[in-house]
Design a protein around this motif. Structure first.
Motif, PDB file in Angstrom:
ATOM      1  N   GLU A 244     -12.199   5.312  -1.953  1.00 12.10           N
ATOM      2  CA  GLU A 244     -11.635   3.991  -2.248  1.00 12.10           C
ATOM      3  C   GLU A 244     -11.255   3.263  -0.963  1.00 12.10           C
ATOM      4  O   GLU A 244     -11.393   2.040  -0.864  1.00 12.10           O
ATOM      5  CB  GLU A 244     -10.412   4.144  -3.151  1.00 12.10           C
ATOM      6  N   LEU A 245     -10.791   4.005   0.021  1.00 13.41           N
ATOM      7  CA  LEU A 245     -10.400   3.388   1.288  1.00 13.41           C
ATOM      8  C   LEU A 245     -11.575   2.754   2.010  1.00 13.41           C
ATOM      9  O   LEU A 245     -11.406   1.784   2.750  1.00 13.41           O
ATOM     10  CB  LEU A 245      -9.717   4.429   2.187  1.00 13.41           C
ATOM     11  N   THR A 246     -12.778   3.283   1.808  1.00 12.90           N
ATOM     12  CA  THR A 246     -13.946   2.706   2.491  1.00 12.90           C
ATOM     13  C   THR A 246     -14.185   1.263   2.058  1.00 12.90           C
ATOM     14  O   THR A 246     -14.792   0.486   2.797  1.00 12.90           O
ATOM     15  CB  THR A 246     -15.215   3.533   2.214  1.00 12.90           C
ATOM     16  N   GLU A 247     -13.699   0.899   0.879  1.00 11.86           N
ATOM     17  CA  GLU A 247     -13.875  -0.479   0.407  1.00 11.86           C
ATOM     18  C   GLU A 247     -13.047  -1.463   1.226  1.00 11.86           C
ATOM     19  O   GLU A 247     -13.272  -2.668   1.171  1.00 11.86           O
ATOM     20  CB  GLU A 247     -13.488  -0.569  -1.069  1.00 11.86           C
ATOM     21  N   HIS A 248     -12.071  -0.918   1.981  1.00 15.37           N
ATOM     22  CA  HIS A 248     -11.194  -1.773   2.776  1.00 15.37           C
ATOM     23  C   HIS A 248     -11.405  -1.561   4.283  1.00 15.37           C
ATOM     24  O   HIS A 248     -10.503  -1.778   5.074  1.00 15.37           O
ATOM     25  CB  HIS A 248      -9.734  -1.504   2.422  1.00 15.37           C
ATOM     26  N   ARG A 249     -12.589  -1.147   4.644  1.00 18.72           N
ATOM     27  CA  ARG A 249     -12.852  -0.854   6.050  1.00 18.72           C
ATOM     28  C   ARG A 249     -12.699  -2.085   6.931  1.00 18.72           C
ATOM     29  O   ARG A 249     -12.458  -1.973   8.132  1.00 18.72           O
ATOM     30  CB  ARG A 249     -14.249  -0.259   6.239  1.00 18.72           C
ATOM     31  N   ASP A 250     -12.825  -3.273   6.354  1.00 17.86           N
ATOM     32  CA  ASP A 250     -12.676  -4.510   7.128  1.00 17.86           C
ATOM     33  C   ASP A 250     -11.347  -5.216   6.842  1.00 17.86           C
ATOM     34  O   ASP A 250     -11.153  -6.356   7.269  1.00 17.86           O
ATOM     35  CB  ASP A 250     -13.831  -5.468   6.830  1.00 17.86           C
ATOM     36  N   ASP A 251     -10.457  -4.540   6.134  1.00 19.89           N
ATOM     37  CA  ASP A 251      -9.173  -5.150   5.770  1.00 19.89           C
ATOM     38  C   ASP A 251      -8.063  -4.119   5.997  1.00 19.89           C
ATOM     39  O   ASP A 251      -7.640  -3.426   5.067  1.00 19.89           O
ATOM     40  CB  ASP A 251      -9.197  -5.597   4.311  1.00 19.89           C
ATOM     41  N   PRO A 252      -7.583  -3.990   7.230  1.00 21.89           N
ATOM     42  CA  PRO A 252      -6.617  -2.947   7.553  1.00 21.89           C
ATOM     43  C   PRO A 252      -5.328  -3.025   6.743  1.00 21.89           C
ATOM     44  O   PRO A 252      -4.764  -1.991   6.380  1.00 21.89           O
ATOM     45  CB  PRO A 252      -6.354  -3.145   9.043  1.00 21.89           C
ATOM     46  N   ASP A 253      -4.861  -4.222   6.446  1.00 26.73           N
ATOM     47  CA  ASP A 253      -3.611  -4.356   5.689  1.00 26.73           C
ATOM     48  C   ASP A 253      -3.735  -3.734   4.301  1.00 26.73           C
ATOM     49  O   ASP A 253      -2.829  -3.033   3.833  1.00 26.73           O
ATOM     50  CB  ASP A 253      -3.201  -5.823   5.563  1.00 26.73           C
ATOM     51  N   ARG A 254      -4.866  -3.976   3.659  1.00 25.61           N
ATOM     52  CA  ARG A 254      -5.072  -3.407   2.320  1.00 25.61           C
ATOM     53  C   ARG A 254      -5.270  -1.902   2.389  1.00 25.61           C
ATOM     54  O   ARG A 254      -4.829  -1.175   1.493  1.00 25.61           O
ATOM     55  CB  ARG A 254      -6.261  -4.075   1.639  1.00 25.61           C
ATOM     56  N   ALA A 255      -5.925  -1.424   3.444  1.00 21.51           N
ATOM     57  CA  ALA A 255      -6.105   0.017   3.604  1.00 21.51           C
ATOM     58  C   ALA A 255      -4.753   0.700   3.782  1.00 21.51           C
ATOM     59  O   ALA A 255      -4.476   1.739   3.167  1.00 21.51           O
ATOM     60  CB  ALA A 255      -7.017   0.303   4.798  1.00 21.51           C
ATOM     61  N   VAL A 256      -3.892   0.125   4.621  1.00 25.22           N
ATOM     62  CA  VAL A 256      -2.553   0.688   4.844  1.00 25.22           C
ATOM     63  C   VAL A 256      -1.765   0.690   3.540  1.00 25.22           C
ATOM     64  O   VAL A 256      -1.117   1.687   3.179  1.00 25.22           O
ATOM     65  CB  VAL A 256      -1.806  -0.117   5.926  1.00 25.22           C
ATOM     66  N   ASP A 257      -1.822  -0.420   2.806  1.00 23.47           N
ATOM     67  CA  ASP A 257      -1.071  -0.531   1.562  1.00 23.47           C
ATOM     68  C   ASP A 257      -1.542   0.494   0.537  1.00 23.47           C
ATOM     69  O   ASP A 257      -0.726   1.148  -0.135  1.00 23.47           O
ATOM     70  CB  ASP A 257      -1.219  -1.942   1.000  1.00 23.47           C
ATOM     71  N   LEU A 258      -2.844   0.668   0.423  1.00 21.47           N
ATOM     72  CA  LEU A 258      -3.389   1.630  -0.539  1.00 21.47           C
ATOM     73  C   LEU A 258      -2.961   3.048  -0.185  1.00 21.47           C
ATOM     74  O   LEU A 258      -2.513   3.811  -1.062  1.00 21.47           O
ATOM     75  CB  LEU A 258      -4.910   1.531  -0.573  1.00 21.47           C
ATOM     76  N   LEU A 259      -3.085   3.408   1.074  1.00 26.33           N
ATOM     77  CA  LEU A 259      -2.735   4.761   1.493  1.00 26.33           C
ATOM     78  C   LEU A 259      -1.239   5.020   1.275  1.00 26.33           C
ATOM     79  O   LEU A 259      -0.846   6.077   0.767  1.00 26.33           O
ATOM     80  CB  LEU A 259      -3.100   4.957   2.967  1.00 26.33           C
ATOM     81  N   ALA A 260      -0.397   4.049   1.620  1.00 33.45           N
ATOM     82  CA  ALA A 260       1.047   4.203   1.441  1.00 33.45           C
ATOM     83  C   ALA A 260       1.408   4.320  -0.036  1.00 33.45           C
ATOM     84  O   ALA A 260       2.260   5.131  -0.426  1.00 33.45           O
ATOM     85  CB  ALA A 260       1.777   3.024   2.077  1.00 33.45           C
ATOM     86  N   ARG A 261       0.773   3.511  -0.885  1.00 30.50           N
ATOM     87  CA  ARG A 261       1.074   3.565  -2.317  1.00 30.50           C
ATOM     88  C   ARG A 261       0.668   4.895  -2.931  1.00 30.50           C
ATOM     89  O   ARG A 261       1.372   5.436  -3.785  1.00 30.50           O
ATOM     90  CB  ARG A 261       0.380   2.406  -3.040  1.00 30.50           C
ATOM     91  N   GLN A 262      -0.460   5.432  -2.488  1.00 31.61           N
ATOM     92  CA  GLN A 262      -0.904   6.721  -3.021  1.00 31.61           C
ATOM     93  C   GLN A 262       0.033   7.845  -2.598  1.00 31.61           C
ATOM     94  O   GLN A 262       0.308   8.770  -3.375  1.00 31.61           O
ATOM     95  CB  GLN A 262      -2.333   7.018  -2.555  1.00 31.61           C
ATOM     96  N   LEU A 263       0.541   7.776  -1.382  1.00 26.32           N
ATOM     97  CA  LEU A 263       1.509   8.775  -0.938  1.00 26.32           C
ATOM     98  C   LEU A 263       2.788   8.682  -1.760  1.00 26.32           C
ATOM     99  O   LEU A 263       3.325   9.691  -2.219  1.00 26.32           O
ATOM    100  CB  LEU A 263       1.833   8.573   0.551  1.00 26.32           C
ATOM    101  N   ALA A 264       3.285   7.464  -1.943  1.00 25.90           N
ATOM    102  CA  ALA A 264       4.531   7.268  -2.688  1.00 25.90           C
ATOM    103  C   ALA A 264       4.383   7.735  -4.131  1.00 25.90           C
ATOM    104  O   ALA A 264       5.315   8.291  -4.721  1.00 25.90           O
ATOM    105  CB  ALA A 264       4.942   5.802  -2.645  1.00 25.90           C
ATOM    106  N   ALA A 265       3.201   7.525  -4.705  1.00 28.32           N
ATOM    107  CA  ALA A 265       2.977   7.910  -6.096  1.00 28.32           C
ATOM    108  C   ALA A 265       3.022   9.420  -6.290  1.00 28.32           C
ATOM    109  O   ALA A 265       3.280   9.907  -7.399  1.00 28.32           O
ATOM    110  CB  ALA A 265       1.625   7.377  -6.573  1.00 28.32           C
ATOM    111  N   LYS A 266       2.787  10.178  -5.213  1.00 24.85           N
ATOM    112  CA  LYS A 266       2.793  11.632  -5.310  1.00 24.85           C
ATOM    113  C   LYS A 266       4.202  12.214  -5.186  1.00 24.85           C
ATOM    114  O   LYS A 266       4.424  13.386  -5.464  1.00 24.85           O
ATOM    115  CB  LYS A 266       1.917  12.237  -4.202  1.00 24.85           C
ATOM    116  N   ALA A 267       5.165  11.414  -4.710  1.00 27.13           N
ATOM    117  CA  ALA A 267       6.530  11.915  -4.544  1.00 27.13           C
ATOM    118  C   ALA A 267       7.100  12.258  -5.917  1.00 27.13           C
ATOM    119  O   ALA A 267       7.149  11.406  -6.796  1.00 27.13           O
ATOM    120  CB  ALA A 267       7.394  10.877  -3.848  1.00 27.13           C
ATOM    121  N   PRO A 268       7.569  13.496  -6.124  1.00 31.77           N
ATOM    122  CA  PRO A 268       8.029  13.909  -7.449  1.00 31.77           C
ATOM    123  C   PRO A 268       9.300  13.202  -7.905  1.00 31.77           C
ATOM    124  O   PRO A 268       9.502  12.984  -9.087  1.00 31.77           O
ATOM    125  CB  PRO A 268       8.267  15.419  -7.281  1.00 31.77           C
TER     126      PRO A 268
END
Length: 242
Positions: A108-132
């Motif tokens: 999914e991150l490859t879809e944002h290879r030209d949009d760093p802000d969206r890549a950062v946001d996606l990665l951060a949201r996925q990490l937060a979603a895993k927090a129990p």
């Protein structure tokens, strides 16, 4: 951005690297970092780099996209499900921790290879979603986070333990489990990091950074950075190609 993310780094290669240093300096770091990268061949993966006890110097590689999210020390288990002691001085594919979910995230991150802000946001949201339990903290977690704050402000280990009402031995045990380093090593790394990039008299820098004297700074710097302060400032570092 979640409160667990202490620092964000983004590198997108536009081909204009002439004149840049060809050495990637990875200083010692008490924190764990989650890294998404794309290779020139188009491969995408997410890696977890654990606390680094000594500096590393590598020849730079051209990557179309690179995003780093530095997790606050002591928060790793909440986000990744493992303690810092399981990651220290290691680089672990996120697939080892999350399985197929990490593979899907990399795709999914490859879809944002030209949009760093969206890549950062996606990665951060996925990490937060895993927090129990994103709101709650255990007593041990509170203790470790309080000790990190004390040590980062220059307190000695004995002082941090005393203010928390626990023994140094107990603090050391829970600190290593959470962060991956002992409180003493954590403080040493932070002290060395505080002098990186500074200029002027080494004697003055040593005093301001909390060293006993200049020779104490030089000895600790060489032990952790693998070179003397003078050699580091001049760019004379042991570069590896791996």
């Amino acid at each position: 951005m979640t409160p667990w993310i202490e620092e964000v780094g983004v590198q997108y290669d536009d081909g204009s690297t002439a004149g840049d240093s060809q050495v990637l300096v990875l200083p010692p770091d008490p924190a764990t970092t989650v890294v998404w990268r794309m290779t020139a061949a188009g491969d995408s993966d997410v890696l977890v780099t654990g606390p680094r006890t000594k500096a590393s110097y590598q020849a730079k590689k051209k990557l179309p996209a690179l995003v780093r999210l530095r997790i606050q020390p002591g928060r790793v288990r909440s986000l990744l499900g493992v303690g810092g002691d399981e990651l220290v001085d290691r680089v672990v594919p996120l697939t080892e921790l999350w399985g197929s979910a990490a593979t899907s995230l990399a795709a999914e991150l490859t879809e944002h290879r030209d949009d760093p802000d969206r890549a950062v946001d996606l990665l951060a949201r996925q990490l937060a979603a895993k927090a129990p339990d994103r709101q709650g903290r255990s007593g041990r977690s509170e203790l470790v986070l309080a000790a990190i704050e004390e040590l980062s402000a220059g307190a000695r280990v004995a002082q941090a333990a005393g203010r928390a009402g626990v023994s140094e031995r107990y603090l050391r045990r829970v600190f290593i489990e959470a962060v991956g380093l002992s409180p003493k090593h954590f403080a040493r790394i932070n002290r060395v990091r505080s002098v990186l990039g500074r200029a002027g008299s080494w004697s003055r820098i040593a005093t301001e950074a909390g060293y006993f004297d200049q020779s104490h700074l030089v000895a600790e710097f060489r032990s952790i950075m693998r070179v003397t302060p003078a050699a580091f400032a001049a760019g004379r570092v042991p570069v590896t190609t791996c």
